[in-house]
Write a protein that holds these residues in place. Structure first.
Motif: not given
Length: 295
Positions: A190-193, A110-111, A97-106, A217-225
């Motif tokens: 840093s993070f967007n407004e 990133g992991f 079946g389907l399991v839905r996982v939610n996490a911060p975007p970075g 940007a709104n997440n750490h991965v985008a900030q790293a790029v």
């Protein structure tokens, strides 16, 4: 259902009501269910007629549940959980079946993606949906089955398990880091407004108030790029900064305190085989990657 009597509830009405309760608007619920917003409105009216009560009120910020709607939401969510459990094979030891996982975007980008993407191959029949939100989503409203959160959870009757700590460092190109280490003026990312109230953004504003914020940007991965392109210095979790080609850690202090990482699931799902399988997998991969996350 044309011959539906007053008081007889159509599950499809309930399913659409759950989507409206979770997403807060007709259009968002319609997108989530791949129907048009007129269908959502009609189904809500049908359910209200069946229940004989007003379940949601339209306000400027979106639809808000009435007291009756909140009560129906709790019952309907439990019905949905039971149906999903049957769809996953009930008491079977084989996760399906389907399991839905939610996490911060970075953290997701990133992991988690690379550590969850092999689950379907390892467990044929077990499907995953990984969604991202900077803000905490509601497990009570069944917006997800599992939530990975940064910071100790303080809300709800959930089972919360610690996954480790997330430490930070300043990262940039060699040119940017060398300039900062020589004492030149700091240019930071840093993070967007919209997300300026995130803990790292608040910490940066407090400790480096005169630094120029050159990119947001709104997440750490985008900030790293952005940092790899020379946009400035980025305060990144080590799991992002250490793995981003073209960046090195800068010798700059102070640094914010590390933050805790937790995984949450609903208490009633603790015996659900697919959900337990994913939670145990998360505990394993975070334990193995501890050195990546911590100082």
């Amino acid at each position: 259902m044309n011959d539906k009597k007053r008081g007889e509830v159509d599950w499809e009405d309930v399913r659409i009501f759950l989507a409206l309760a979770r997403h807060g608007s007709l259009s968002a619920a319609a997108r989530a269910l791949s129907v048009n917003h007129a269908t959502v409105a009609r189904r809500i009216q049908s359910l209200e007629a069946s229940m004989g009560e007003r379940l949601a009120e339209r306000r400027p910020e979106g639809y808000v549940l009435t007291a009756a709607g909140t009560r129906i939401m709790d019952v309907a969510s439990n019905m949905e959980t039971a149906a999903q459990s049957l769809g996953r094979g009930g008491a079977s030891d084989t996760p399906t079946g389907l399991v839905r996982v939610n996490a911060p975007p970075g953290l997701a980008q990133g992991f988690l993606v690379r550590h969850l993407a092999d689950i379907p191959a390892r467990h044929p029949g077990l499907d995953l949906e990984l969604a991202t939100d900077l803000r905490s989503i509601s497990l009570e409203r069944h917006q997800a089955d599992i939530a990975v959160r940064i910071g100790r959870p303080m809300d709800g009757d959930f089972i919360a398990k610690p996954l480790g700590h997330m430490a930070f460092g300043f990262y940039g190109t060699d040119e940017i880091c060398s300039a900062v280490e020589r004492g030149e003026r700091k240019t930071v990312i840093s993070f967007n407004e919209e997300n300026a109230d995130m803990p790292e953004a608040l910490w940066m504003a407090r400790h480096f108030p005169r630094a120029r914020v050159s990119f947001r940007a709104n997440n750490h991965v985008a900030q790293a790029v952005a940092a790899t392109r020379g946009a400035g210095l980025a305060l990144l979790p080590h799991y992002v900064g250490r793995l981003q080609p073209g960046l090195r850690r800068c010798e700059l202090e102070p640094l914010p305190a590390s933050r805790e990482i937790w995984v949450l699931m609903r208490r009633q799902d603790r015996t659900d085989v697919p959900i337990r399988t994913i939670v145990e997998h998360l505990e394993k991969v975070f334990a193995e990657a501890q050195a990546l996350f911590e100082d």
